[in-house]
Design an enzyme around this catalytic site. Structure first.
Site: not given
Ligand SMILES: Cc1ncc(COP(=O)(O)O)c(C=O)c1O
Length: 268
Positions: A151, A215, A71-72
């Site tokens: 939803n 997080c 995600g990041t």
């Molecule tokens: C929008 C978003 N970005 C990043 C992350 C973090 O993901 P990761 O741990 O795969 O980098 C999350 C996790 O829920 C997320 O919802």
């Protein structure tokens, strides 16, 4: 003791069908998808096939799918990538104050690089007002990054309706918008107690939930999302996030609501 996992938004089990497919690929198709030999071509077919299927599911072009490690990385790639590609067209970015930190921190970094970022506020249900977005738009706007939520869901409904029966509707507050919410997450405050006490007691009953934020769920910091919604302090300080996924049943939800009733009775 029953063991119920309600923190799927933090991490969730891999679906057995996905694990099976991954095992097949990891052990049987180890070629590099860029190699020209038969092993490489087989790997390339698998990657392209996956890309096509995902694009069809999302309703976009296969070329628009970029695989990343998480995600990041995806957020960073989208924000830094789009910002640098459009730099010559303008320098204004719009986001909201309740985005994931991976988005907010990337925007702060872009500000240091000279971009102007507007952080839109949200209403008390956590929604951006369309008129605020419209007012923020300018000739210079090159990127808008605002999260999407939709939803429905049965587990969510069962948890809420059993809580209503067990502790009464006055004893809890559902945070966020009731109709336009994520299907697998519900954030509930129990103002007569506080987040840490309830989470600890739930854990002792075998139920794993999380504090309000995504997080930062392991930290004692208040959720920036709930804070941006300007909730009353007792609601802010007693928020619990329940997130559902593979393996959860409606019975689990009834059981969880009953345990919450027992805990609250014990505490108050
Ligand atoms: C929008 C978003 N970005 C990043 C992350 C973090 O993901 P990761 O741990 O795969 O980098 C999350 C996790 O829920 C997320 O919802």
């Amino acid at each position: 003791m029953k063991s119920i996992y309600l923190d799927h938004a933090a991490s969730t089990p891999v679906h057995p069908e996905v694990a099976e497919e991954m095992m097949r690929v990891m052990t049987g198709q180890y070629g590099n998808a860029s190699s020209v030999h038969a092993f490489g071509r087989a790997a390339k077919r698998t990657v392209s096939g996956a890309r096509d299927r995902i694009a069809k599911f999302l309703g976009c072009l296969p070329d628009e799918i970029v695989f990343t490690a998480g995600g990041t990385e995806s957020d960073n790639l989208a924000l830094f990538g789009a910002a640098s590609m459009r730099r010559s067209k303008g320098n204004h970015i719009i986001t909201s104050s309740i985005e994931h930190h991976a988005v907010l921190h990337a925007c702060e970094e872009l500000e240091k690089e000279g971009f102007r970022v507007t952080y839109l506020p949200v209403d008390h249900t956590g929604r951006v007002r369309p008129e605020d977005l419209e007012a923020a738009l300018s000739e210079d706007t090159i990127l808008i990054s605002i999260m999407y939520a939709n939803n429905e869901v049965r587990l969510r409904q069962t948890l809420i309706s059993t809580l209503e029966q067990e502790i009464g509707r006055d004893a809890f507050v559902i945070n966020g918008h009731q109709e336009e919410c994520l299907p697998h997450i519900v954030n509930i405050s129990f103002p007569q107690t506080d987040t840490e006490t309830l989470l600890m007691n739930l854990d002792m009953e075998g139920i794993a939930a999380a504090s309000g934020s995504a997080c930062t769920s392991g930290s004692l910091e208040l959720s920036h999302v709930l804070e941006a919604m300007q909730l009353p302090q007792n609601v802010l300080r007693s928020a619990i996030r329940f997130s559902f996924g593979l393996g959860n049943t409606t019975e689990d939800m009834e059981y969880t609501a009953q345990k919450i009733e027992t805990i609250l009775r014990r505490l108050t």
